[in-house]
Enzyme design. Structure first.
Site, PDB file in Angstrom:
ATOM      1  N   ASP A  11      95.708  70.004  -9.534  1.00 53.81           N
ATOM      2  CA  ASP A  11      95.933  69.023 -10.599  1.00 53.81           C
ATOM      3  C   ASP A  11      95.190  69.565 -11.824  1.00 53.81           C
ATOM      4  O   ASP A  11      94.323  70.433 -11.692  1.00 53.81           O
ATOM      5  CB  ASP A  11      95.342  67.684 -10.129  1.00 53.81           C
ATOM      6  CG  ASP A  11      95.217  66.673 -11.239  1.00 53.81           C
ATOM      7  OD1 ASP A  11      96.188  66.517 -11.996  1.00 53.81           O
ATOM      8  OD2 ASP A  11      94.144  66.043 -11.348  1.00 53.81           O
ATOM      9  N   ASP A  13      94.141  67.465 -15.122  1.00 54.67           N
ATOM     10  CA  ASP A  13      93.200  66.509 -15.695  1.00 54.67           C
ATOM     11  C   ASP A  13      92.214  66.020 -14.628  1.00 54.67           C
ATOM     12  O   ASP A  13      92.616  65.378 -13.669  1.00 54.67           O
ATOM     13  CB  ASP A  13      94.038  65.348 -16.263  1.00 54.67           C
ATOM     14  CG  ASP A  13      93.200  64.206 -16.756  1.00 54.67           C
ATOM     15  OD1 ASP A  13      92.038  64.430 -17.116  1.00 54.67           O
ATOM     16  OD2 ASP A  13      93.728  63.077 -16.780  1.00 54.67           O
ATOM     17  N   GLY A  48      97.131  60.663 -13.648  1.00 55.87           N
ATOM     18  CA  GLY A  48      98.292  61.173 -12.899  1.00 55.87           C
ATOM     19  C   GLY A  48      99.578  60.424 -13.198  1.00 55.87           C
ATOM     20  O   GLY A  48     100.615  60.716 -12.617  1.00 55.87           O
ATOM     21  N   ILE A  49      99.499  59.457 -14.108  1.00 58.10           N
ATOM     22  CA  ILE A  49     100.672  58.636 -14.449  1.00 58.10           C
ATOM     23  C   ILE A  49     101.259  59.167 -15.761  1.00 58.10           C
ATOM     24  O   ILE A  49     100.524  59.418 -16.717  1.00 58.10           O
ATOM     25  CB  ILE A  49     100.249  57.143 -14.612  1.00 58.10           C
ATOM     26  CG1 ILE A  49      99.490  56.656 -13.365  1.00 58.10           C
ATOM     27  CG2 ILE A  49     101.451  56.256 -14.906  1.00 58.10           C
ATOM     28  CD1 ILE A  49     100.235  56.738 -12.056  1.00 58.10           C
ATOM     29  N   ARG A  51     103.204  59.704 -19.412  1.00 55.82           N
ATOM     30  CA  ARG A  51     102.937  59.054 -20.702  1.00 55.82           C
ATOM     31  C   ARG A  51     103.686  57.729 -20.838  1.00 55.82           C
ATOM     32  O   ARG A  51     103.090  56.694 -21.157  1.00 55.82           O
ATOM     33  CB  ARG A  51     103.358  60.015 -21.826  1.00 55.82           C
ATOM     34  CG  ARG A  51     102.811  59.657 -23.185  1.00 55.82           C
ATOM     35  CD  ARG A  51     103.329  60.654 -24.218  1.00 55.82           C
ATOM     36  NE  ARG A  51     103.080  62.033 -23.825  1.00 55.82           N
ATOM     37  CZ  ARG A  51     103.697  63.102 -24.348  1.00 55.82           C
ATOM     38  NH1 ARG A  51     104.604  62.945 -25.291  1.00 55.82           N
ATOM     39  NH2 ARG A  51     103.418  64.319 -23.919  1.00 55.82           N
ATOM     40  N   SER A 120     101.445  66.306 -17.036  1.00 54.58           N
ATOM     41  CA  SER A 120     101.249  66.359 -18.491  1.00 54.58           C
ATOM     42  C   SER A 120     102.166  67.379 -19.140  1.00 54.58           C
ATOM     43  O   SER A 120     102.177  68.549 -18.773  1.00 54.58           O
ATOM     44  CB  SER A 120      99.798  66.699 -18.830  1.00 54.58           C
ATOM     45  OG  SER A 120      99.692  66.921 -20.226  1.00 54.58           O
ATOM     46  N   ASN A 122     101.646  68.493 -21.895  1.00 55.22           N
ATOM     47  CA  ASN A 122     100.737  69.351 -22.663  1.00 55.22           C
ATOM     48  C   ASN A 122     100.015  70.382 -21.793  1.00 55.22           C
ATOM     49  O   ASN A 122      99.177  71.139 -22.299  1.00 55.22           O
ATOM     50  CB  ASN A 122      99.703  68.484 -23.391  1.00 55.22           C
ATOM     51  CG  ASN A 122     100.355  67.593 -24.434  1.00 55.22           C
ATOM     52  OD1 ASN A 122     100.939  68.090 -25.388  1.00 55.22           O
ATOM     53  ND2 ASN A 122     100.289  66.285 -24.243  1.00 55.22           N
ATOM     54  N   ASP A 174      91.899  64.567  -8.359  1.00 55.89           N
ATOM     55  CA  ASP A 174      90.782  63.643  -8.612  1.00 55.89           C
ATOM     56  C   ASP A 174      91.254  62.199  -8.701  1.00 55.89           C
ATOM     57  O   ASP A 174      90.431  61.300  -8.923  1.00 55.89           O
ATOM     58  CB  ASP A 174      90.081  63.998  -9.936  1.00 55.89           C
ATOM     59  CG  ASP A 174      90.959  63.671 -11.119  1.00 55.89           C
ATOM     60  OD1 ASP A 174      92.155  64.026 -11.078  1.00 55.89           O
ATOM     61  OD2 ASP A 174      90.474  63.034 -12.058  1.00 55.89           O
TER      62      ASP A 174
HETATM   63  P1  B16 Z   1     100.883  63.869 -21.377  1.00 55.53           P
HETATM   64  P2  B16 Z   1      97.600  65.199 -14.504  1.00 55.53           P
HETATM   65  C1  B16 Z   1      98.283  63.421 -16.354  1.00 55.53           C
HETATM   66  O1  B16 Z   1      97.835  64.689 -16.025  1.00 55.53           O
HETATM   67  C2  B16 Z   1      97.131  62.551 -16.827  1.00 55.53           C
HETATM   68  O2  B16 Z   1      96.242  62.302 -15.729  1.00 55.53           O
HETATM   69  C3  B16 Z   1      97.670  61.227 -17.310  1.00 55.53           C
HETATM   70  O3  B16 Z   1      96.614  60.414 -17.764  1.00 55.53           O
HETATM   71  C4  B16 Z   1      98.682  61.486 -18.453  1.00 55.53           C
HETATM   72  O4  B16 Z   1      99.239  60.265 -18.906  1.00 55.53           O
HETATM   73  C5  B16 Z   1      99.782  62.402 -17.928  1.00 55.53           C
HETATM   74  O5  B16 Z   1      99.193  63.609 -17.447  1.00 55.53           O
HETATM   75  C6  B16 Z   1     100.810  62.745 -18.990  1.00 55.53           C
HETATM   76  O6  B16 Z   1     100.194  63.521 -19.984  1.00 55.53           O
HETATM   77  O7  B16 Z   1     100.919  62.634 -22.207  1.00 55.53           O
HETATM   78  O8  B16 Z   1      99.981  64.946 -21.952  1.00 55.53           O
HETATM   79  O9  B16 Z   1     102.260  64.402 -21.071  1.00 55.53           O
HETATM   80  O10 B16 Z   1      96.522  64.340 -13.935  1.00 55.53           O
HETATM   81  O11 B16 Z   1      98.914  65.106 -13.758  1.00 55.53           O
HETATM   82  O12 B16 Z   1      97.171  66.620 -14.743  1.00 55.53           O
HETATM   83 MG    MG Z   2      93.820  64.391 -12.384  1.00 52.46          MG
END
Ligand code: B16
Ligand code: MG
Length: 222
Positions: A11, A13, A48-49, A51, A120, A122, A174
């Site tokens: 993962d 984040d 993990g949720i 956007r 994400s 990003n 996490d």
């Molecule tokens: P983005 P992960 C997730 O990353 C984040 O935990 C979550 O808080 C966020 O909303 C999601 O990515 C989408 O991110 O807005 O940058 O596309 O935990 O899967 O690495």
């Molecule tokens: Mg995470």
């Protein structure tokens, strides 16, 4: 029995770097603008949720679920992303969490394929900013995923991209949604931090995440 896992899937984040706080600050600003108060504890439920789904949870939390149409939601999500992307400028190679770079180097030396399972959009830019993109053999594309964690889709996509069998891989997370996603696809799960249920191995922080630790865990469980 295979003495080594076929791959290790990370993962992003909370495991590779701590972007949860930056997500929180951006969402908090958006929530404030529409009269909703969120705190760090609520933010934990967004890990993990995706956007779009995060925004829906925030609206629900503030009792405003029906007040924003699709276009307004898209605008709010875009606004949040602009704030978040701006805050990512502060990330440098030093923003990698303790022990992670060393682990990535060792996994290369051990010839163990490494994947990324982040929802994400990003994620590629973040890996570049941290200067660790070269350690990943395959990064699942969040844009091609239709269900965020706890659905296993992103972890299955990472395994498919690496050409490995989930049953012979380790996933590291996490967030509870992420542990549930890893377990749902039959991988062995490693949880980082407190308050997670169902992880096959639980570690207090990334400092404990070393190859000897993962290797011993793998050999005990397989
Ligand atoms: P983005 P992960 C997730 O990353 C984040 O935990 C979550 O808080 C966020 O909303 C999601 O990515 C989408 O991110 O807005 O940058 O596309 O935990 O899967 O690495
Ligand atoms: Mg995470």
């Amino acid at each position: 029995m295979n003495s080594k896992p076929q791959a290790i899937i990370f993962d992003l984040d909370g495991v590779i770097t701590d972007t949860a706080h930056l997500h929180f600050l951006a969402w908090q600003q958006i929530a404030n603008e529409i009269g909703i108060v969120i705190d760090e504890q609520f933010n934990d439920s967004l890990k993990g949720i995706s956007r779009g789904e995060s925004l829906q949870r925030i609206l629900q939390h503030g009792g405003k679920a029906g007040e924003f149409g699709a276009e307004a939601c898209a605008q709010l999500a875009e606004q949040k992303n602009r704030l978040y992307v701006h805050s990512l400028r502060q990330l440098t190679a030093d923003s990698v969490l303790p022990g992670i770079r060393e682990l990535l180097v060792t996994l290369r030396e051990e010839h163990i394929p490494v994947g990324l399972a982040s929802v994400s959009l990003n994620a590629p830019a973040i890996l570049q900013a941290l200067d660790i993109r070269a350690y990943f053999d395959f990064c699942a594309d969040a844009a091609l995923i239709s269900r965020s964690k706890p659905d296993p889709e992103i972890f299955l996509a990472a395994c498919a991209g690496l050409g490995v069998d989930p049953q012979h891989c380790i996933g590291i997370e996490d967030a509870q949604a992420g542990i549930d996603a890893i377990n749902a696809c039959g991988m062995l799960s490693v949880g980082i931090g407190a308050g997670l249920n169902g992880a096959n191995l639980q570690l207090p922080s990334t400092e404990f995440l070393t190859w000897p630790c993962l290797s011993a865990f793998w050999q005990n469980d397989k």
